[in-house]
Design an enzyme around this catalytic site. Structure first.
Site, short mmCIF file in Angstrom:
data_model
loop_
_atom_site.label_atom_id
_atom_site.label_comp_id
_atom_site.label_asym_id
_atom_site.label_seq_id
_atom_site.Cartn_x
_atom_site.Cartn_y
_atom_site.Cartn_z
N VAL A 159 41.00 49.85 37.63
CA VAL A 159 40.69 48.69 36.78
C VAL A 159 39.44 47.98 37.28
O VAL A 159 38.59 47.56 36.48
CB VAL A 159 41.89 47.71 36.75
CG1 VAL A 159 41.48 46.37 36.12
CG2 VAL A 159 43.06 48.31 35.96
N GLU A 160 39.29 47.87 38.59
CA GLU A 160 38.17 47.11 39.14
C GLU A 160 36.83 47.82 38.97
O GLU A 160 35.84 47.19 38.58
CB GLU A 160 38.41 46.82 40.62
CG GLU A 160 39.51 45.80 40.89
CD GLU A 160 39.12 44.40 40.44
OE1 GLU A 160 37.92 44.13 40.23
OE2 GLU A 160 40.02 43.55 40.30
N THR A 161 36.77 49.11 39.28
CA THR A 161 35.46 49.79 39.30
C THR A 161 35.47 51.18 38.68
O THR A 161 34.49 51.92 38.83
CB THR A 161 34.95 49.93 40.75
OG1 THR A 161 35.86 50.76 41.50
CG2 THR A 161 34.80 48.58 41.42
N TYR A 342 46.12 41.62 33.46
CA TYR A 342 45.52 42.37 34.55
C TYR A 342 46.58 43.11 35.35
O TYR A 342 46.45 44.32 35.61
CB TYR A 342 44.73 41.43 35.47
CG TYR A 342 44.15 42.12 36.68
CD1 TYR A 342 42.88 42.69 36.63
CD2 TYR A 342 44.87 42.21 37.88
CE1 TYR A 342 42.34 43.33 37.74
CE2 TYR A 342 44.35 42.85 38.98
CZ TYR A 342 43.08 43.42 38.90
OH TYR A 342 42.56 44.06 40.00
#
Length: 357
Positions: A159-161, A342
């Site tokens: 999800v982050e990168t 999230y």
């Protein structure tokens, strides 16, 4: 002739070795040392003479005072460093767009479906599978040491990168100094993050001008803020340095972060509910007894792992609302980002990658 053959063989061997060597992370590439007591390492020939002539704003001078008294920074050098940072107006504009919005929709509009579809797609899952397969032993080691399963770590980094594909191209020192000194709404928070970033750069011997990340100053595979780096990042590959641009250190650091925030080994994250409870407040921070939710019309589709108090989660499916029992491990995921969407995306993406393997 024999000498020529041996020479050629050595050249071929060296070439093969160099081609197999992994590319350096930004920290490895720009790590050095400093001869300035308390100062940061500066790899490039920054124009310090000109910078020292520039008058600094009062808040910057106060920040320097704090860094000198609290961390023993070299005042003249830090003054020169801050004088060379750039104010990024576009970062301020982006932060304004990220500000909390008031009011929520009272009818389903598909918000969760739109959010989930950013991450859980047929084209994205193979990338997660590749990452998991490549670092399977490290993921299992993180699970053994910290109790955090691979799917959660894979979900976070995905999800982050996108498993390291998009880690940000903004100079972190410019982003943080912009938000610390030109964004009053959150200046205190970002001033603290700038403090931690400079301490990190000094301790790791890295030029602070050579590290890039998100527009808000997040770094590496897991997009840690500098305070998270200093508090939770670990040297998981045991090379003597903590480097969040290294996937192995990132895996261990994410696991350590979750353990520190209360992750419970082998416990469930959330359980889907049958029924509707639209009259009740919902969100990861709510607390209800299981009996209260039962009276409201909800029933868990599986065991709640013995928990008697849960949060009530509501997902907007477009044509209806879907309710979930949020368990303590779900709340732990929200410590990474304070959002029900999230946390659910992290969990479900990790599970989807696990199933795709």
């Amino acid at each position: 002739m024999q000498r020529i053959v041996i020479f050629i063989s050595v050249i071929v061997l060296l070439t093969a070795c160099s081609s197999e060597r992994p590319s350096y992370t930004p920290m490895e590439k720009h790590r050095g040392h400093t001869n300035v007591k308390g100062g940061v390492y500066l790899e490039h020939d920054h124009d310090q003479t000109e910078a020292s002539k520039v008058p600094l704003a009062v808040d910057k001078e106060k920040f320097i005072d704090r860094m000198v008294s609290k961390h023993g920074f070299n005042r003249p050098q830090l003054r020169e460093v801050l004088a060379q940072t750039n104010k990024l107006d576009w970062v301020i504009n982006l932060m304004d767009k990220q500000a909390p919005k008031t009011g929520t929709s009272t009818v389903p509009n598909g918000a969760w479906i739109r959010y989930k579809n950013k991450f859980i797609t047929p084209s994205n899952l193979p990338k997660g599978v590749d990452f998991w397969n490549k670092y399977q032993s490290e993921l299992q080691r993180a699970y053994k040491e910290y109790g955090v399963p691979p799917e959660i770590i894979v979900g976070i980094i995905g999800v982050e990168t996108g498993w390291g594909r998009v880690m940000g191209k903004t100079k972190i020192i410019d982003a943080l100094s912009t938000l610390a000194f030109y964004y009053p709404r959150r200046s205190e928070y970002f001033s603290n993050e700038l403090e931690d970033f400079l301490v990190m750069a000094r301790d790791e011997g890295v030029d602070p001008f050579d590290l890039s990340g998100s527009f808000a100053g997040a770094m590496g595979y897991g997009q840690f803020m500098p305070s998270a780096f200093r508090n939770y990042a670990v040297d998981f590959n045991h090379d003597g340095h903590v480097d969040l641009w290294d996937p192995v250190d990132a895996i261990g650091s994410v696991a350590n972060y979750f353990k520190a925030h209360g992750w419970q080994r082998d416990k469930k994250v959330a359980v889907m509910a049958d029924g509707q409870a639209s009259a009740l407040d919902n969100g990861f921070s709510t607390k209800y007894s299981v009996e209260t939710l039962a009276k409201a019309g909800l029933k868990p589709q599986s065991s709640l792992d013995g928990y008697h108090e849960v949060s009530l989660l509501r997902l907007d499916m477009g044509d209806r609302y879907q309710f979930w029992y949020g368990l303590p491990n779900f709340y732990v995921i929200t410590r990474y980002n304070h959002s029900t969407h999230y946390a659910m995306a992290v969990w479900q993406l990790g599970l989807a990658v696990k199933d795709a393997r």
